[in-house]
Design an enzyme around this catalytic site. Sequence first.
Site, PDB file in Angstrom:
ATOM      1  N   ASP A  64       0.862  -1.171   0.000  1.00  0.00           N
ATOM      2  CA  ASP A  64       0.000   0.000   0.000  1.00  0.00           C
ATOM      3  C   ASP A  64       0.906   1.232   0.000  1.00  0.00           C
ATOM      4  OD1 ASP A  64      -1.739   2.096   0.477  1.00  0.00           O
ATOM      5  OD2 ASP A  64      -2.733   1.157   2.203  1.00  0.00           O
ATOM      6  N   VAL A  65       0.820   2.059  -1.039  1.00  0.00           N
ATOM      7  CA  VAL A  65       1.731   3.204  -1.134  1.00  0.00           C
ATOM      8  C   VAL A  65       1.536   4.203  -0.007  1.00  0.00           C
ATOM      9  CG1 VAL A  65       2.073   3.012  -3.633  1.00  0.00           C
ATOM     10  CG2 VAL A  65       0.169   4.394  -2.730  1.00  0.00           C
ATOM     11  N   ASN A  91       3.256   6.644 -10.144  1.00  0.00           N
ATOM     12  CA  ASN A  91       1.942   6.519 -10.760  1.00  0.00           C
ATOM     13  C   ASN A  91       0.983   5.950  -9.724  1.00  0.00           C
ATOM     14  OD1 ASN A  91      -0.120   6.113 -12.921  1.00  0.00           O
ATOM     15  ND2 ASN A  91       0.292   3.965 -12.493  1.00  0.00           N
ATOM     16  N   TYR A 154      -9.441  14.911  -5.748  1.00  0.00           N
ATOM     17  CA  TYR A 154      -8.602  14.370  -6.823  1.00  0.00           C
ATOM     18  C   TYR A 154      -7.830  15.464  -7.557  1.00  0.00           C
ATOM     19  CZ  TYR A 154      -7.168  11.655 -10.893  1.00  0.00           C
ATOM     20  OH  TYR A 154      -6.431  11.047 -11.873  1.00  0.00           O
ATOM     21  N   LYS A 158      -3.753  16.525  -7.101  1.00  0.00           N
ATOM     22  CA  LYS A 158      -2.907  16.459  -8.296  1.00  0.00           C
ATOM     23  C   LYS A 158      -2.262  17.820  -8.573  1.00  0.00           C
ATOM     24  CE  LYS A 158      -3.693  12.157  -9.483  1.00  0.00           C
ATOM     25  NZ  LYS A 158      -2.663  11.123  -9.256  1.00  0.00           N
TER      26      LYS A 158
END
Length: 253
Positions: A64-65, A91, A154, A158
Amino acid sequence: MDLGLHGARVVVTGASRGIGRAIAQTFAEEGADLAICARTAEPLQRAAEQLRTGGRTVVEQALDVADGEALRGFVDAAAEQLGGIDVLVSNVSGGSAATPEQWERGFATDVMPFVNLAEHARPHLAASERGGSVVLVSSTSALHTTPPAGPTAYGAVKAALNHHAAALGHRLPAEGVRVNTVSPGPIEFEGGGWARRRGSDPDFYAGIRDRIPVGRLGRPEEVARAVAFLAGPAASFITGANLVVDGGFVDRV
C-alpha cells in the site's frame, strides 16, 4: 528514435494495470530492467511474469503506497536488486473524494507517496551514471474545474503534486536529477473507470468524448510513450515540465 533506455534501472509504482502497466511494458520493450509495485499481489505477479518474457529483470512487491515504511523499503530493495535506480515513475491515485475523510485519504495516497518516493530515491538517482530522472503521472483534472473534475480531492491533490514536482524539477538538476510531470486526460482501458462509465453513464461518457478534439478517449500506451520519452536521455534538457497527453481536451495556451 532510440530513447536510450536499454539497461536503465526503472522503478514504477501502480504497475499492475492501466497506465502503470503500460508504462512498465514500454520500458521493458526499450530494454530497461524494472522494479514494480501495486496494492494487490496476484495481478502484480501476473504483470511481472509477462514483463519477464522479454528477458528483463523484474522485481515486484505488493504494498500500500500510503504505508511510507513499506514504500521506502521497496525503493531500497529495488536499488539493491537492480544495482541502483536511474528512473523513478510515480503513478498512484487515491481516486475522487468529497468527504473530509476522503480528502485525508487522497492526501495520504497521492501526495505523500510521491514525497516519500522522490526523497528516498534521491541519493540513488543522484548516483546514476546516466543521470537520474523522475516522472510524476498526474492528471488534467489538476488544470481545470469542469467535469470530470470538480470540488473533490482528486484535482486538488494532483495540482499540489504538480507544484511539488515542478519545484523539484528546478532544484534537483544540480544533483544530476531531472523531474517532470505527465498529465493524462481521460484514458480508457478494460476494467478502468472510463470503461465502466461507458456502460453505466453513457451520456456523461459521450459528453466527455465529444469535448476531445481527437474524437476519442486516450489509451494507456499513449501516456506510457510520453513517460518513457521524458524519462530518458532523449529529453535530457527538459526538467520542471508538465507534458499534457489529452487529445486536446484541456483548452489552454
